[in-house]
Design an enzyme around this catalytic site. Structure first.
Site, PDB file in Angstrom:
ATOM      1  N   HIS A 273       0.789  -1.234   0.000  1.00 22.88           N
ATOM      2  CA  HIS A 273       0.000   0.000   0.000  1.00 22.88           C
ATOM      3  C   HIS A 273       0.819   1.281   0.000  1.00 22.88           C
ATOM      4  CE1 HIS A 273       0.642  -0.651   4.359  1.00 22.88           C
ATOM      5  NE2 HIS A 273       0.619   0.656   4.436  1.00 22.88           N
TER       6      HIS A 273
HETATM    7  C1  UD1 Z   1      -2.545   5.178   5.600  1.00 28.86           C
HETATM    8  C2  UD1 Z   1      -1.312   5.781   6.233  1.00 28.86           C
HETATM    9  C3  UD1 Z   1      -0.154   4.802   6.140  1.00 28.86           C
HETATM   10  C4  UD1 Z   1      -0.537   3.455   6.742  1.00 28.86           C
HETATM   11  C5  UD1 Z   1      -1.802   2.951   6.092  1.00 28.86           C
HETATM   12  C6  UD1 Z   1      -2.243   1.705   6.778  1.00 28.86           C
HETATM   13  C7  UD1 Z   1      -0.980   8.216   6.083  1.00 28.86           C
HETATM   14  C8  UD1 Z   1      -0.284   9.292   5.356  1.00 28.86           C
HETATM   15  N1  UD1 Z   1      -0.896   6.992   5.530  1.00 28.86           N
HETATM   16  O1  UD1 Z   1      -2.272   4.986   4.215  1.00 28.86           O
HETATM   17  O2  UD1 Z   1       0.945   5.305   6.868  1.00 28.86           O
HETATM   18  O3  UD1 Z   1       0.508   2.555   6.538  1.00 28.86           O
HETATM   19  O4  UD1 Z   1      -2.846   3.934   6.227  1.00 28.86           O
HETATM   20  O5  UD1 Z   1      -3.166   0.969   6.057  1.00 28.86           O
HETATM   21  O6  UD1 Z   1      -1.576   8.456   7.108  1.00 28.86           O
HETATM   22  N2  UD1 Z   1      -9.595   4.163   1.320  1.00 28.86           N
HETATM   23  C9  UD1 Z   1     -10.798   3.508   1.249  1.00 28.86           C
HETATM   24  N3  UD1 Z   1     -11.367   3.088   2.416  1.00 28.86           N
HETATM   25  C10 UD1 Z   1     -10.825   3.297   3.632  1.00 28.86           C
HETATM   26  C11 UD1 Z   1      -9.598   3.986   3.683  1.00 28.86           C
HETATM   27  C12 UD1 Z   1      -8.996   4.402   2.521  1.00 28.86           C
HETATM   28  O7  UD1 Z   1     -11.341   3.299   0.169  1.00 28.86           O
HETATM   29  O8  UD1 Z   1     -11.407   2.875   4.642  1.00 28.86           O
HETATM   30  C13 UD1 Z   1      -8.944   4.580   0.052  1.00 28.86           C
HETATM   31  C14 UD1 Z   1      -9.316   5.988  -0.379  1.00 28.86           C
HETATM   32  O9  UD1 Z   1      -9.390   5.998  -1.767  1.00 28.86           O
HETATM   33  C15 UD1 Z   1      -8.118   6.793   0.095  1.00 28.86           C
HETATM   34  C16 UD1 Z   1      -6.974   5.813  -0.058  1.00 28.86           C
HETATM   35  O10 UD1 Z   1      -7.531   4.549   0.240  1.00 28.86           O
HETATM   36  O11 UD1 Z   1      -7.921   7.948  -0.666  1.00 28.86           O
HETATM   37  C17 UD1 Z   1      -5.801   6.092   0.848  1.00 28.86           C
HETATM   38  O12 UD1 Z   1      -6.200   6.198   2.225  1.00 28.86           O
HETATM   39  P1  UD1 Z   1      -5.311   7.060   3.265  1.00 28.86           P
HETATM   40  O13 UD1 Z   1      -5.832   6.889   4.634  1.00 28.86           O
HETATM   41  O14 UD1 Z   1      -5.156   8.464   2.765  1.00 28.86           O
HETATM   42  O15 UD1 Z   1      -3.887   6.435   3.136  1.00 28.86           O
HETATM   43  P2  UD1 Z   1      -3.440   4.922   3.172  1.00 28.86           P
HETATM   44  O16 UD1 Z   1      -2.801   4.580   1.882  1.00 28.86           O
HETATM   45  O17 UD1 Z   1      -4.566   4.072   3.656  1.00 28.86           O
HETATM   46  N1  UDP Z   2      -3.566  -6.477   8.630  1.00 27.49           N
HETATM   47  C1  UDP Z   2      -4.849  -7.020   8.702  1.00 27.49           C
HETATM   48  N2  UDP Z   2      -5.466  -7.367   7.537  1.00 27.49           N
HETATM   49  C2  UDP Z   2      -4.895  -7.200   6.314  1.00 27.49           C
HETATM   50  C3  UDP Z   2      -3.595  -6.645   6.254  1.00 27.49           C
HETATM   51  C4  UDP Z   2      -2.960  -6.271   7.431  1.00 27.49           C
HETATM   52  O1  UDP Z   2      -5.399  -7.195   9.803  1.00 27.49           O
HETATM   53  O2  UDP Z   2      -5.517  -7.547   5.301  1.00 27.49           O
HETATM   54  C5  UDP Z   2      -2.902  -6.065   9.892  1.00 27.49           C
HETATM   55  C6  UDP Z   2      -1.486  -6.559  10.106  1.00 27.49           C
HETATM   56  O3  UDP Z   2      -1.471  -7.832  10.722  1.00 27.49           O
HETATM   57  C7  UDP Z   2      -0.923  -5.482  11.018  1.00 27.49           C
HETATM   58  C8  UDP Z   2      -1.591  -4.213  10.520  1.00 27.49           C
HETATM   59  O4  UDP Z   2      -2.760  -4.662   9.826  1.00 27.49           O
HETATM   60  O5  UDP Z   2      -1.327  -5.720  12.366  1.00 27.49           O
HETATM   61  C9  UDP Z   2      -0.683  -3.457   9.599  1.00 27.49           C
HETATM   62  O6  UDP Z   2      -1.385  -2.432   8.994  1.00 27.49           O
HETATM   63  P1  UDP Z   2      -0.963  -1.788   7.603  1.00 27.49           P
HETATM   64  O7  UDP Z   2      -0.084  -2.711   6.860  1.00 27.49           O
HETATM   65  O8  UDP Z   2      -2.219  -1.324   6.963  1.00 27.49           O
HETATM   66  O9  UDP Z   2      -0.197  -0.468   8.061  1.00 27.49           O
HETATM   67  P2  UDP Z   2       1.347  -0.148   8.396  1.00 27.49           P
HETATM   68  O10 UDP Z   2       1.794  -1.074   9.469  1.00 27.49           O
HETATM   69  O11 UDP Z   2       2.109  -0.281   7.124  1.00 27.49           O
HETATM   70  O12 UDP Z   2       1.313   1.281   8.817  1.00 27.49           O
END
Ligand code: UD1
Ligand code: UDP
Length: 374
Positions: free
Chosen positions: A207
């Site tokens: 991601h």
């Molecule tokens: C965010 C965090 C990242 C973290 C990740 C965990 C920031 C800058 N990034 O990234 O550090 O590792 O979460 O998963 O805070 N979206 C949906 N549904 C949701 C959430 C998001 O459809 O419930 C889609 C939307 O199109 C959105 C995109 O995902 O624009 C990105 O979501 P966003 O929270 O901005 O960043 P992540 O890539 O999820």
């Molecule tokens: N995780 C989950 N389901 C998924 C992918 C990840 O429950 O499909 C859990 C994973 O075990 C860990 C956390 O989500 O506990 C990590 O989150 P993510 O990778 O979204 O964020 P990051 O750690 O990169 O910020």
């Protein structure tokens, strides 16, 4: 009772906040958690599912900020949080990790003269192209108490001038959740439910914007996963950012057709850790997954050039391999042949980090102000 505000917002925050809230709710301390959900993540499978699995209470407030640009999302959290903090007057604001909600929470609180504790402080990738790195640096610049997961974080904070007595090496709260729930996850037997043999598949998550936001980058990585899936099934729970891009770049249909590549919705925590536990290898760019694979002893190939979690490489099972498709396939083959990197569990990743943190918070608050009966 001192009220401790805790802000969560995105998927990895829930696993980190759950053990802290559990510790705060125990009667050992005159502390009470006040849980605020920013709404940064809002899909059921990115947020709600974790509440029941991790035993998190219903948030006291939900800010409903949703998605947006970096500035929009950060600003919305700050704007919605400010009046709540003014109303509830917490003794401390606790933020976890490195997402936009983390930084927004810290900044809002400190401007209201509310002290801030950062859990997972001091991690540095030294790559300021990552939004998370900026969030970490800013959060640590305004925090009062620093709880660290590994020694490198203590060094980073010391190099940035943080006084030693504010830094507490307490271990890893994400691992508290993992160790508490790995038993139930094993009983769930997610691999068997999906028809997968133990060590007979790989698990992939992606991601990071640097991997998934360009057509060429994402196409190369997905093609490498497809190639690996010719020898070993690859389970790929797709993050919403990645799904949006796979669809937008016209890559979804082709990937979904590949028989060894099992694209799924983002999975619940128990399902996911159950799969991780029995995987032959994990390919990821997640922060938390690098740590969890180290504890589970599963080889992890991290599709990045650097990590803010160096202990997972130095002590654990993690290898940084970047995002070149040929290298990804080559490294996966090496694991198939040789079994992959063995590691050990880093110091204090023992399931007791949250209780250490709450003990220190309580002591700090007691030393800071007279006890009140609020
Ligand atoms: C965010 C965090 C990242 C973290 C990740 C965990 C920031 C800058 N990034 O990234 O550090 O590792 O979460 O998963 O805070 N979206 C949906 N549904 C949701 C959430 C998001 O459809 O419930 C889609 C939307 O199109 C959105 C995109 O995902 O624009 C990105 O979501 P966003 O929270 O901005 O960043 P992540 O890539 O999820
Ligand atoms: N995780 C989950 N389901 C998924 C992918 C990840 O429950 O499909 C859990 C994973 O075990 C860990 C956390 O989500 O506990 C990590 O989150 P993510 O990778 O979204 O964020 P990051 O750690 O990169 O910020």
């Amino acid at each position: 009772m001192n009220k401790i505000a805790i802000l969560v917002g995105a998927r990895p925050n829930f696993m980190k906040a759950a053990p802290i809230i559990q510790a705060l709710r125990s009667r050992r301390f005159p502390l009470r958690p006040f849980l605020i959900h920013s709404g940064q993540h809002y899909d059921w499978e990115m947020s709600q599912v974790f509440f029941s699995e991790l035993g998190l209470p219903k948030p006291d407030r939900h800010l409903g900020v949703g998605s947006g640009s970096q500035a929009e999302q950060t600003a919305r959290v700050m704007k919605a949080l400010e009046p709540i903090l003014q109303e509830i007057k917490p003794a401390l604001m606790m933020v976890v990790g490195d997402v936009n909600s983390t930084m927004a929470g810290a900044l809002t609180a400190v401007k209201l003269q509310i002290p801030v504790a950062h859990v997972e402080a001091g991690l540095r990738s030294f790559n300021r192209e990552m939004p998370e790195e900026l969030n970490r640096v800013v959060t640590d610049a305004v925090s009062d108490l620093f709880f660290t997961t590994e020694k490198s974080a203590n060094e980073n904070l010391r190099n940035e001038g943080v006084p030693k007595n504010r830094i507490h090496f307490t271990g890893n709260v994400m691992i508290d959740s993992l160790l508490r729930l790995i038993g139930p996850a094993r009983r769930l037997a997610q691999p068997r439910k999906m028809g997968l043999a133990p060590r007979g598949y790989a698990l992939a998550t992606l991601h990071r914007p640097s991997n998934v936001d360009t057509v060429s980058g994402l196409k190369g990585i997905v093609e490498s996963l497809s190639e690996i899936s010719g020898s070993l099934p690859v389970v790929f729970p797709v993050h919403p950012r990645t799904r949006k891009n796979l669809e937008g770049f016209g890559l979804w249909k082709k990937s979904a057709k590949k028989s060894g590549l099992l694209l799924t919705e983002p999975l619940g925590y128990l399902q996911f850790i159950s799969l991780m536990d029995q995987a032959r290898m994990v390919l990821t760019d997640s922060g938390g997954v690098q740590e969890e694979t180290t504890v589970l002893g599963v080889p992890c190939l991290t599709l990045r050039d650097e990590t803010e979690r160096p202990v997972t490489v130095e002590v654990g099972t993690n290898i940084l391999i970047g995002s070149d498709p040929k290298r990804i396939v080559r490294e996966a083959r090496k694991i198939l042949k040789g079994g992959g990197k063995k590691g050990r569990i880093p110091p204090l990743w023992d399931g007791k980090a949250a209780i250490r943190i709450v003990t220190i918070v309580n002591r700090w608050l007691e030393g800071r102000e007279p006890k009140t009966s609020k």
